[in-house]
Motif scaffolding. Sequence first.
Motif, PDB file in Angstrom:
ATOM      1  N   VAL A  83       0.219  -1.323  -0.192  1.00 23.22           N
ATOM      2  CA  VAL A  83       0.043  -0.008   0.274  1.00 23.22           C
ATOM      3  C   VAL A  83       0.836   1.373   0.132  1.00 23.22           C
ATOM      4  O   VAL A  83       2.410   1.274   0.620  1.00 23.22           O
ATOM      5  CB  VAL A  83      -0.629   0.001   1.644  1.00 23.22           C
ATOM      6  CG1 VAL A  83      -1.554  -1.349   1.535  1.00 23.22           C
ATOM      7  CG2 VAL A  83      -0.484   0.084   2.540  1.00 23.22           C
ATOM      8  N   ALA A  84       0.374   1.989  -0.055  1.00 24.58           N
ATOM      9  CA  ALA A  84       1.284   3.631  -0.376  1.00 24.58           C
ATOM     10  C   ALA A  84       1.507   4.497   0.792  1.00 24.58           C
ATOM     11  O   ALA A  84       0.305   3.431   1.727  1.00 24.58           O
ATOM     12  CB  ALA A  84      -0.002   4.624  -0.823  1.00 24.58           C
ATOM     13  N   LEU A  85       2.097   4.602   1.413  1.00 22.47           N
ATOM     14  CA  LEU A  85       1.554   5.666   3.200  1.00 22.47           C
ATOM     15  C   LEU A  85       1.282   6.470   2.858  1.00 22.47           C
ATOM     16  O   LEU A  85       0.873   6.924   4.336  1.00 22.47           O
ATOM     17  CB  LEU A  85       3.516   6.519   2.521  1.00 22.47           C
ATOM     18  CG  LEU A  85       3.763   7.025   3.993  1.00 22.47           C
ATOM     19  CD1 LEU A  85       3.871   6.426   4.883  1.00 22.47           C
ATOM     20  CD2 LEU A  85       4.719   8.062   3.835  1.00 22.47           C
ATOM     21  N   ALA A  86       0.489   7.145   2.289  1.00 20.54           N
ATOM     22  CA  ALA A  86      -0.936   7.894   2.464  1.00 20.54           C
ATOM     23  C   ALA A  86      -2.077   6.974   2.590  1.00 20.54           C
ATOM     24  O   ALA A  86      -2.500   6.995   3.566  1.00 20.54           O
ATOM     25  CB  ALA A  86      -1.288   8.387   1.258  1.00 20.54           C
ATOM     26  N   ASP A  87      -1.952   5.988   2.547  1.00 17.62           N
ATOM     27  CA  ASP A  87      -2.582   4.663   2.965  1.00 17.62           C
ATOM     28  C   ASP A  87      -2.574   4.214   4.473  1.00 17.62           C
ATOM     29  O   ASP A  87      -4.213   3.970   5.240  1.00 17.62           O
ATOM     30  CB  ASP A  87      -3.185   4.068   2.273  1.00 17.62           C
ATOM     31  CG  ASP A  87      -3.518   3.706   0.856  1.00 17.62           C
ATOM     32  OD1 ASP A  87      -4.227   5.196   0.886  1.00 17.62           O
ATOM     33  OD2 ASP A  87      -3.460   3.491   0.159  1.00 17.62           O
ATOM     34  N   LEU A  88      -1.802   4.379   5.084  1.00 19.17           N
ATOM     35  CA  LEU A  88      -1.559   3.629   6.375  1.00 19.17           C
ATOM     36  C   LEU A  88      -2.113   4.436   7.546  1.00 19.17           C
ATOM     37  O   LEU A  88      -2.431   5.997   6.917  1.00 19.17           O
ATOM     38  CB  LEU A  88       0.091   3.481   6.677  1.00 19.17           C
ATOM     39  CG  LEU A  88       1.106   3.340   5.614  1.00 19.17           C
ATOM     40  CD1 LEU A  88       2.122   3.229   6.337  1.00 19.17           C
ATOM     41  CD2 LEU A  88       0.186   1.531   6.610  1.00 19.17           C
ATOM     42  N   PRO A  89      -2.481   4.554   8.985  1.00 17.55           N
ATOM     43  CA  PRO A  89      -3.153   5.547   9.404  1.00 17.55           C
ATOM     44  C   PRO A  89      -2.377   5.997  10.214  1.00 17.55           C
ATOM     45  O   PRO A  89      -0.261   5.558  10.940  1.00 17.55           O
ATOM     46  CB  PRO A  89      -3.605   4.197  10.590  1.00 17.55           C
ATOM     47  CG  PRO A  89      -3.153   3.252  10.843  1.00 17.55           C
ATOM     48  CD  PRO A  89      -2.538   3.510   8.780  1.00 17.55           C
ATOM     49  N   MET A  90      -2.271   7.801  10.391  1.00 19.14           N
ATOM     50  CA  MET A  90      -1.010   8.050  11.164  1.00 19.14           C
ATOM     51  C   MET A  90      -1.425   8.200  12.776  1.00 19.14           C
ATOM     52  O   MET A  90      -2.569   7.887  13.396  1.00 19.14           O
ATOM     53  CB  MET A  90      -1.884   9.544  10.626  1.00 19.14           C
ATOM     54  CG  MET A  90      -1.375   9.744   8.969  1.00 19.14           C
ATOM     55  SD  MET A  90       0.452   8.949   9.023  1.00 19.14           S
ATOM     56  CE  MET A  90       1.549  10.089   9.363  1.00 19.14           C
ATOM     57  N   ARG A  91      -0.605   8.918  13.077  1.00 24.22           N
ATOM     58  CA  ARG A  91      -0.976   8.680  14.623  1.00 24.22           C
ATOM     59  C   ARG A  91      -0.972  10.241  15.385  1.00 24.22           C
ATOM     60  O   ARG A  91      -0.941  11.504  14.801  1.00 24.22           O
ATOM     61  CB  ARG A  91       0.665   8.969  15.062  1.00 24.22           C
ATOM     62  CG  ARG A  91       1.355   7.311  15.606  1.00 24.22           C
ATOM     63  CD  ARG A  91       2.734   6.746  15.885  1.00 24.22           C
ATOM     64  NE  ARG A  91       2.805   5.661  16.276  1.00 24.22           N
ATOM     65  CZ  ARG A  91       2.683   4.467  17.312  1.00 24.22           C
ATOM     66  NH1 ARG A  91       2.430   5.010  18.234  1.00 24.22           N
ATOM     67  NH2 ARG A  91       3.048   3.050  16.904  1.00 24.22           N
TER      68      ARG A  91
END
Length: 130
Positions: A83-91
């Motif tokens: 997946v792209a980094l933008a799809d990961l949940p952010m802290r």
Amino acid sequence: MIRGTTILWGILVLLVSTAMFLMKMQVQTLEDTLAKVNRATRQDREAIRVLEAEWAYLNTPVRLSEQSRRLLSMEPLDADTIVALADLPMRGKTGTMVARAPQTPAPGKPRPRSASADPQAELASLEGDQ
């Protein structure tokens, strides 16, 4: 009566024969040492060949793949898992995970990649947006 030259030649013969005997003993000792070193070298080379064969067997890709599946529960990556980094949940600032809406490209278009080649810098910029 024995002449002086005969005694001198007799002493000279004894000295030369003693020197030759001592030299012969030194040569035999050195030959024994050389034979031991050659034998040890042959044994070491044989051990190296055995170890190289064992190393080649232990590093076969099929064996390593089987070991990683069995011992580490690792499986090959599917295209769906990347997946792209933008799809990961952010802290968030408190350390809790903040869900982001995934960016989905239009059908038939490839997913846009960020211009940053450094994932750490991209992650830091995304965290700063909050």
